[in-house]
Enzyme design. Structure first.
Site, PDB file in Angstrom:
ATOM      1  N   PRO A 151      34.195  38.988  15.302  1.00  0.00           N
ATOM      2  CA  PRO A 151      33.026  39.529  16.000  1.00  0.00           C
ATOM      3  C   PRO A 151      33.163  39.248  17.492  1.00  0.00           C
ATOM      4  CG  PRO A 151      32.470  37.450  14.902  1.00  0.00           C
ATOM      5  CD  PRO A 151      33.889  37.762  14.530  1.00  0.00           C
ATOM      6  N   GLN A 168      27.200  39.979  11.109  1.00  0.00           N
ATOM      7  CA  GLN A 168      26.974  38.592  11.500  1.00  0.00           C
ATOM      8  C   GLN A 168      25.563  38.403  12.055  1.00  0.00           C
ATOM      9  OE1 GLN A 168      28.450  36.562  15.160  1.00  0.00           O
ATOM     10  NE2 GLN A 168      29.661  35.337  13.737  1.00  0.00           N
ATOM     11  N   CYS A 195      28.561  30.372  18.520  1.00  0.00           N
ATOM     12  CA  CYS A 195      28.325  30.943  19.858  1.00  0.00           C
ATOM     13  C   CYS A 195      27.979  29.816  20.845  1.00  0.00           C
ATOM     14  CB  CYS A 195      27.202  31.973  19.815  1.00  0.00           C
ATOM     15  SG  CYS A 195      26.897  32.666  21.451  1.00  0.00           S
ATOM     16  N   LYS A 224      30.783  31.093  10.365  1.00  0.00           N
ATOM     17  CA  LYS A 224      31.834  31.000  11.387  1.00  0.00           C
ATOM     18  C   LYS A 224      31.479  29.817  12.270  1.00  0.00           C
ATOM     19  CE  LYS A 224      34.394  33.801  14.775  1.00  0.00           C
ATOM     20  NZ  LYS A 224      33.828  33.497  16.093  1.00  0.00           N
ATOM     21  N   ASN A 263      41.001  30.902  13.223  1.00  0.00           N
ATOM     22  CA  ASN A 263      40.733  31.714  14.418  1.00  0.00           C
ATOM     23  C   ASN A 263      40.977  30.879  15.679  1.00  0.00           C
ATOM     24  OD1 ASN A 263      37.825  32.276  16.268  1.00  0.00           O
ATOM     25  ND2 ASN A 263      39.397  33.835  16.142  1.00  0.00           N
ATOM     26  N   GLY A 264      41.550  31.550  16.658  1.00  0.00           N
ATOM     27  CA  GLY A 264      41.760  30.915  17.953  1.00  0.00           C
ATOM     28  C   GLY A 264      43.174  31.088  18.446  1.00  0.00           C
ATOM     29  N   ASP A 265      43.313  31.870  19.530  1.00  0.00           N
ATOM     30  CA  ASP A 265      44.605  32.023  20.217  1.00  0.00           C
ATOM     31  C   ASP A 265      45.672  32.742  19.416  1.00  0.00           C
ATOM     32  OD1 ASP A 265      43.500  30.821  22.371  1.00  0.00           O
ATOM     33  OD2 ASP A 265      44.549  28.905  22.168  1.00  0.00           O
ATOM     34  N   ARG A 287      40.278  38.110  21.039  1.00  0.00           N
ATOM     35  CA  ARG A 287      40.727  38.684  22.318  1.00  0.00           C
ATOM     36  C   ARG A 287      42.089  39.343  22.207  1.00  0.00           C
ATOM     37  NH1 ARG A 287      40.239  33.348  25.430  1.00  0.00           N
ATOM     38  NH2 ARG A 287      40.947  32.749  23.358  1.00  0.00           N
TER      39      ARG A 287
HETATM   40  C1  LIG Z   1      33.410  38.503  24.740  1.00  0.00           C
HETATM   41  C2  LIG Z   1      33.337  37.654  23.493  1.00  0.00           C
HETATM   42  C3  LIG Z   1      32.310  37.886  22.602  1.00  0.00           C
HETATM   43  C4  LIG Z   1      32.216  37.121  21.420  1.00  0.00           C
HETATM   44  N1  LIG Z   1      31.215  37.372  20.539  1.00  0.00           N
HETATM   45  C5  LIG Z   1      31.140  36.667  19.375  1.00  0.00           C
HETATM   46  C6  LIG Z   1      30.130  36.941  18.413  1.00  0.00           C
HETATM   47  O1  LIG Z   1      29.295  37.834  18.562  1.00  0.00           O
HETATM   48  N2  LIG Z   1      30.120  36.184  17.286  1.00  0.00           N
HETATM   49  C7  LIG Z   1      31.037  35.177  17.067  1.00  0.00           C
HETATM   50  O2  LIG Z   1      31.000  34.517  16.025  1.00  0.00           O
HETATM   51  N3  LIG Z   1      32.012  34.929  17.949  1.00  0.00           N
HETATM   52  C8  LIG Z   1      32.088  35.644  19.099  1.00  0.00           C
HETATM   53  N4  LIG Z   1      33.099  35.396  19.972  1.00  0.00           N
HETATM   54  C9  LIG Z   1      34.145  34.423  19.625  1.00  0.00           C
HETATM   55  C10 LIG Z   1      35.330  35.119  18.945  1.00  0.00           C
HETATM   56  O3  LIG Z   1      34.954  35.738  17.745  1.00  0.00           O
HETATM   57  C11 LIG Z   1      36.469  34.127  18.665  1.00  0.00           C
HETATM   58  O4  LIG Z   1      35.970  33.112  17.843  1.00  0.00           O
HETATM   59  C12 LIG Z   1      37.024  33.490  19.929  1.00  0.00           C
HETATM   60  O5  LIG Z   1      37.207  34.439  20.956  1.00  0.00           O
HETATM   61  C13 LIG Z   1      38.375  32.808  19.632  1.00  0.00           C
HETATM   62  O6  LIG Z   1      39.302  33.736  19.146  1.00  0.00           O
HETATM   63  P1  LIG Z   1      40.508  34.310  20.077  1.00  0.00           P
HETATM   64  O7  LIG Z   1      41.210  33.116  20.646  1.00  0.00           O
HETATM   65  O8  LIG Z   1      41.326  35.137  19.126  1.00  0.00           O
HETATM   66  O9  LIG Z   1      39.861  35.107  21.166  1.00  0.00           O
HETATM   67  C14 LIG Z   1      33.181  36.125  21.163  1.00  0.00           C
HETATM   68  C15 LIG Z   1      34.227  35.912  22.075  1.00  0.00           C
HETATM   69  C16 LIG Z   1      34.304  36.660  23.226  1.00  0.00           C
HETATM   70  C17 LIG Z   1      35.458  36.416  24.171  1.00  0.00           C
END
Ligand SMILES: Cc1cc2nc3c(=O)[nH]c(=O)nc-3n(C[C@H](O)[C@H](O)[C@H](O)COP(=O)(O)O)c2cc1C
Length: 345
Positions: free
Chosen positions: A19, A83, A122, A161, A222-224, A247
């Site tokens: 999300p 979510q 969040c 989450k 999840n993460g990176d 991302r």
């Molecule tokens: C712009 C943005 C919006 C996000 N919105 C949500 C969200 O609505 N719900 C949620 O659980 N996580 C949200 N996240 C977190 C991501 O789902 C994810 O956990 C976090 O970016 C780490 O993953 P990544 O390293 O693959 O980016 C958001 C992250 C970003 C950067």
């Protein structure tokens, strides 16, 4: 090969799109699905707003509803989770029941979600100051009450989450995850960062491994994850049953296909520039269809910049991309980029 099952929902390679509020709208999710994502999650939706809007019967207010469209799941989007965020068990449970019934305001024949996911990660001040999002990790009894209430209110799978914890002094993902499992969670997604870390580089995958060891429900890491190699390393290091990309899918919906190929030992051919530009164009067209040209194009700008990131000439075109307001203008910018890269090759 991981096997991810969330309740009755099978996710063959465990490839999940995260999300992303303000980013992972229907068009973004569709582009990811077309390119290998097997499971998606809506942008976060306020449980309270969904309930309040449902209670308001005035047609004008209904037409203005901004929450219900975020929670809408079209048939072709299955399996997609919605979510919810909230701090009050009764509201989150009521919102979940509305979603399962398919009778919430603004619903125009969409299907119920494949699962209800609860946001406990969040980091934004306006969310945590209400006790929502990652603030729930500081209040396990409340988080548990939310999961129990939702579990009792719906027969859909319920997932959470979470993050590693609130800050470096309060890393509690393992105990917290155990508690969520006992309360009825069907799967747990772990973002390996604390709230204090926000999105800083260097997610901690060890905490994902520890959660995986501690619970029997599936764990999604999840993460990176920015390429197939990251995903395979996460699976190996943590034993998680699924991976969630956030991302890394921005401007790169092909990441899911890349990961699937790597899992199956198949060669992967990245998209050519013209395929990238065509997909970006299709993405912008989708946003215009969904939201109209004015809103669609203004929201499409940053997606377009992500799609051409690293392309020769893109840095120079960025200023124009950030102001583009019609599909035609966008096509012109992309044609120039295409030509520039052709002539200089
Ligand atoms: C712009 C943005 C919006 C996000 N919105 C949500 C969200 O609505 N719900 C949620 O659980 N996580 C949200 N996240 C977190 C991501 O789902 C994810 O956990 C976090 O970016 C780490 O993953 P990544 O390293 O693959 O980016 C958001 C992250 C970003 C950067």
């Amino acid at each position: 090969m991981p096997e991810l099952k969330i309740g009755p929902v099978c996710i063959p390679h465990g490839l999940c799109l995260a999300p992303l509020a303000g980013v992972s709208d229907r068009t973004f999710r569709r582009m990811a699905r077309l390119n290998g994502a097997e499971y998606t999650v809506s942008e976060m939706v306020s449980a309270k707003a969904l309930c309040y809007e449902q209670n308001c019967r005035r047609p004008a207010a209904q037409a203005r509803s901004r929450t219900a469209p975020l929670a809408a799941v079209m048939r072709e989007e299955y399996p997609m989770a919605v979510q919810l965020f909230g701090a009050e068990p009764e509201f989150v449970a009521r919102a979940a029941a509305l979603l399962e019934s398919g009778e919430y305001l603004g619903c125009r024949g969409e299907i119920p979600p494949a699962a209800i996911d609860i946001n406990m990660g969040c980091p934004m001040a306006k969310i945590v100051n209400n006790g929502e999002g990652s603030a729930l990790m500081k209040d396990p009894p409340r988080a548990e009450a939310i999961v129990r209430a939702v579990r009792a209110a719906v027969s859909l799978p319920v997932t959470v989450k979470i993050r590693a914890g609130w800050d470096a002094e309060h890393i509690n993902a393992v105990e917290f995850a155990r508690r969520m499992e006992a309360a009825g969670a069907d799967a747990i997604c772990v973002h390996g960062r604390t709230r204090a870390q926000m999105y800083a580089p260097g997610a901690d995958w060890e905490i994902i491994r520890r959660v995986r060891q501690a619970v029997s429900v599936p764990v999604i890491g999840n993460g990176d994850i920015f390429c197939a190699d990251d995903a395979l390393r996460m699976l190996r290091q943590t034993g998680c049953q699924g991976v969630m990309v956030a991302r890394g899918a921005q401007g790169n919906p092909w990441i899911f296909e890349e990961i699937r190929c790597a899992m199956e030992g198949l060669p992967y051919t990245p998209p050519t520039l013209s395929q990238r530009l065509e997909t970006a164009m299709e993405h912008a067209r989708g946003m215009v269809r969904e939201k109209g040209e004015r809103v669609g194009m203004s929201e499409a700008r940053r997606h377009m910049a992500w799609y051409v990131h690293g392309v020769r000439g893109a840095a120079a075109a960025r200023g124009r991309l950030m102001q583009v307001s019609t599909l035609e203008e966008l096509a012109g910018i992309f044609a120039e980029l295409g030509q520039l890269n052709c002539s200089e090759q």
